[in-house]
Design a protein around this motif. Structure first.
Motif, PDB file in Angstrom:
ATOM      1  N   VAL A 156      19.891  -1.734   5.970  1.00  0.00           N
ATOM      2  CA  VAL A 156      19.187  -1.417   7.013  1.00  0.00           C
ATOM      3  C   VAL A 156      17.498  -1.270   6.667  1.00  0.00           C
ATOM      4  O   VAL A 156      16.728  -1.577   7.550  1.00  0.00           O
ATOM      5  N   SER A 157      17.600  -0.362   5.688  1.00  0.00           N
ATOM      6  CA  SER A 157      16.071   0.021   5.232  1.00  0.00           C
ATOM      7  C   SER A 157      15.275  -1.028   4.912  1.00  0.00           C
ATOM      8  O   SER A 157      14.153  -1.118   5.146  1.00  0.00           O
ATOM      9  N   MET A 158      15.967  -2.063   4.249  1.00  0.00           N
ATOM     10  CA  MET A 158      15.129  -3.343   3.839  1.00  0.00           C
ATOM     11  C   MET A 158      14.827  -4.063   5.245  1.00  0.00           C
ATOM     12  O   MET A 158      13.444  -4.484   5.227  1.00  0.00           O
ATOM     13  N   THR A 159      15.583  -4.159   6.066  1.00  0.00           N
ATOM     14  CA  THR A 159      15.635  -4.806   7.342  1.00  0.00           C
ATOM     15  C   THR A 159      14.411  -4.264   8.113  1.00  0.00           C
ATOM     16  O   THR A 159      13.309  -5.104   8.607  1.00  0.00           O
ATOM     17  N   VAL A 160      14.345  -3.001   8.184  1.00  0.00           N
ATOM     18  CA  VAL A 160      13.170  -1.923   8.702  1.00  0.00           C
ATOM     19  C   VAL A 160      12.044  -2.445   8.148  1.00  0.00           C
ATOM     20  O   VAL A 160      10.883  -2.667   8.823  1.00  0.00           O
ATOM     21  N   LEU A 161      11.820  -2.281   6.794  1.00  0.00           N
ATOM     22  CA  LEU A 161      10.562  -2.647   5.812  1.00  0.00           C
ATOM     23  C   LEU A 161      10.067  -3.967   6.356  1.00  0.00           C
ATOM     24  O   LEU A 161       8.927  -4.345   6.519  1.00  0.00           O
ATOM     25  N   MET A 162      10.897  -4.955   6.355  1.00  0.00           N
ATOM     26  CA  MET A 162      10.419  -6.375   6.383  1.00  0.00           C
ATOM     27  C   MET A 162       9.994  -6.703   7.984  1.00  0.00           C
ATOM     28  O   MET A 162       9.065  -7.354   7.930  1.00  0.00           O
ATOM     29  N   ALA A 163      10.938  -6.027   8.624  1.00  0.00           N
ATOM     30  CA  ALA A 163      10.395  -6.414  10.160  1.00  0.00           C
ATOM     31  C   ALA A 163       9.437  -5.799  10.337  1.00  0.00           C
ATOM     32  O   ALA A 163       8.390  -6.505  11.294  1.00  0.00           O
ATOM     33  N   VAL A 164       9.008  -4.548  10.061  1.00  0.00           N
ATOM     34  CA  VAL A 164       7.650  -3.925  10.465  1.00  0.00           C
ATOM     35  C   VAL A 164       6.481  -4.522   9.812  1.00  0.00           C
ATOM     36  O   VAL A 164       5.485  -4.641  10.366  1.00  0.00           O
ATOM     37  N   SER A 165       6.773  -4.809   8.436  1.00  0.00           N
ATOM     38  CA  SER A 165       5.725  -5.687   7.776  1.00  0.00           C
ATOM     39  C   SER A 165       5.348  -7.102   8.491  1.00  0.00           C
ATOM     40  O   SER A 165       4.215  -7.320   8.714  1.00  0.00           O
ATOM     41  N   SER A 166       6.454  -7.452   8.982  1.00  0.00           N
ATOM     42  CA  SER A 166       5.989  -8.895   9.813  1.00  0.00           C
ATOM     43  C   SER A 166       5.167  -8.617  10.914  1.00  0.00           C
ATOM     44  O   SER A 166       4.436  -9.209  11.545  1.00  0.00           O
ATOM     45  N   VAL A 167       5.516  -7.562  11.893  1.00  0.00           N
ATOM     46  CA  VAL A 167       4.958  -7.008  12.993  1.00  0.00           C
ATOM     47  C   VAL A 167       3.572  -6.528  12.798  1.00  0.00           C
ATOM     48  O   VAL A 167       2.636  -7.011  13.425  1.00  0.00           O
ATOM     49  N   VAL A 168       3.247  -5.797  11.821  1.00  0.00           N
ATOM     50  CA  VAL A 168       2.045  -5.492  11.508  1.00  0.00           C
ATOM     51  C   VAL A 168       1.057  -6.305  10.710  1.00  0.00           C
ATOM     52  O   VAL A 168       0.049  -6.078  10.596  1.00  0.00           O
ATOM     53  N   GLY A 169       1.892  -7.372  10.317  1.00  0.00           N
ATOM     54  CA  GLY A 169       1.221  -8.388   9.338  1.00  0.00           C
ATOM     55  C   GLY A 169       0.471  -8.099   8.118  1.00  0.00           C
ATOM     56  O   GLY A 169      -0.699  -8.120   7.698  1.00  0.00           O
ATOM     57  N   THR A 170       1.164  -7.274   7.502  1.00  0.00           N
ATOM     58  CA  THR A 170       0.983  -6.786   5.958  1.00  0.00           C
ATOM     59  C   THR A 170       2.250  -6.964   5.256  1.00  0.00           C
ATOM     60  O   THR A 170       3.229  -7.291   5.451  1.00  0.00           O
ATOM     61  N   GLU A 171       1.781  -6.811   4.005  1.00  0.00           N
ATOM     62  CA  GLU A 171       3.024  -7.105   2.939  1.00  0.00           C
ATOM     63  C   GLU A 171       3.738  -5.561   2.888  1.00  0.00           C
ATOM     64  O   GLU A 171       3.018  -4.495   3.139  1.00  0.00           O
ATOM     65  N   PRO A 172       5.132  -5.716   2.698  1.00  0.00           N
ATOM     66  CA  PRO A 172       5.843  -4.224   2.594  1.00  0.00           C
ATOM     67  C   PRO A 172       5.270  -3.354   1.766  1.00  0.00           C
ATOM     68  O   PRO A 172       5.686  -2.380   2.145  1.00  0.00           O
ATOM     69  N   ASP A 173       4.952  -3.809   0.410  1.00  0.00           N
ATOM     70  CA  ASP A 173       4.298  -2.944  -0.607  1.00  0.00           C
ATOM     71  C   ASP A 173       3.055  -2.163   0.120  1.00  0.00           C
ATOM     72  O   ASP A 173       2.655  -1.176  -0.266  1.00  0.00           O
ATOM     73  N   ASP A 174       2.441  -2.690   1.173  1.00  0.00           N
ATOM     74  CA  ASP A 174       1.258  -2.082   1.781  1.00  0.00           C
ATOM     75  C   ASP A 174       1.466  -0.960   2.851  1.00  0.00           C
ATOM     76  O   ASP A 174       0.594  -0.389   3.413  1.00  0.00           O
ATOM     77  N   LEU A 175       2.762  -0.928   3.308  1.00  0.00           N
ATOM     78  CA  LEU A 175       3.094  -0.033   4.356  1.00  0.00           C
ATOM     79  C   LEU A 175       3.316   1.353   3.896  1.00  0.00           C
ATOM     80  O   LEU A 175       3.311   1.560   2.503  1.00  0.00           O
ATOM     81  N   GLU A 176       3.019   2.405   4.579  1.00  0.00           N
ATOM     82  CA  GLU A 176       3.621   3.700   4.290  1.00  0.00           C
ATOM     83  C   GLU A 176       4.825   3.853   3.658  1.00  0.00           C
ATOM     84  O   GLU A 176       5.389   2.983   3.928  1.00  0.00           O
ATOM     85  N   SER A 177       5.122   4.884   2.951  1.00  0.00           N
ATOM     86  CA  SER A 177       6.363   4.783   2.513  1.00  0.00           C
ATOM     87  C   SER A 177       7.512   5.197   3.616  1.00  0.00           C
ATOM     88  O   SER A 177       7.290   6.215   4.332  1.00  0.00           O
ATOM     89  N   LEU A 178       8.490   4.539   3.493  1.00  0.00           N
ATOM     90  CA  LEU A 178       9.660   4.787   4.700  1.00  0.00           C
ATOM     91  C   LEU A 178      10.217   6.195   4.403  1.00  0.00           C
ATOM     92  O   LEU A 178      10.617   6.915   5.370  1.00  0.00           O
ATOM     93  N   SER A 179      10.337   6.759   3.087  1.00  0.00           N
ATOM     94  CA  SER A 179      11.031   7.894   2.872  1.00  0.00           C
ATOM     95  C   SER A 179       9.910   9.013   3.476  1.00  0.00           C
ATOM     96  O   SER A 179      10.555  10.272   3.477  1.00  0.00           O
TER      97      SER A 179
END
Length: 122
Positions: free
Chosen positions: A41-64
């Motif tokens: 589910v953590s990967m699902t969260v990363l990919m979904a938020v990445s799509s919503v905000v329009g950025t690459e998953p690596d550019d998101l803040e750290s989920l941890s």
């Protein structure tokens, strides 16, 4: 008049890799983490938020920095394995200026206008 995050983000259409839908009545984005999926589910969260905000998953803040990904994955696996789980069980946390809620049935709800820790109503 200031624009909210929702005003700046277009609705997301279903995609083959990460199906994500937009519910205009609530201004929230929804996806499903299936118990038969290999991805946690953590990967699902990363990919979904990445799509919503329009950025690459690596550019998101750290989920941890927002939630322990291993604990999140373990909770969801436990919900799937427990036949008596409460249908309203959920965990909500702010992530990348969005409010993310993961429900016991595997639904992930992202509210791009609320990162204050308030309750999301799907």
């Amino acid at each position: 008049m200031s624009k909210t995050t929702r005003d700046r983000l277009p609705p997301v259409d279903d995609t083959t890799e990460w199906p994500l839908t937009y519910r205009e009545c609530h201004g929230t984005y929804h996806t499903q983490c299936n118990d038969t999926d290999y991805e946690p589910v953590s990967m699902t969260v990363l990919m979904a938020v990445s799509s919503v905000v329009g950025t690459e998953p690596d550019d998101l803040e750290s989920l941890s920095a927002c939630v322990d990904p291993d604990a999140l994955n373990a909770i969801v696996v436990n919900w799937y394995e427990d036949d008596t789980r409460a249908s309203d069980g959920s965990i909500t946390f702010p992530f990348n200026e969005c409010l993310v809620t993961v429900y016991a049935d595997g639904e992930v709800v992202i509210d791009p206008d609320r990162s204050d820790g308030g309750r999301v109503h799907p």
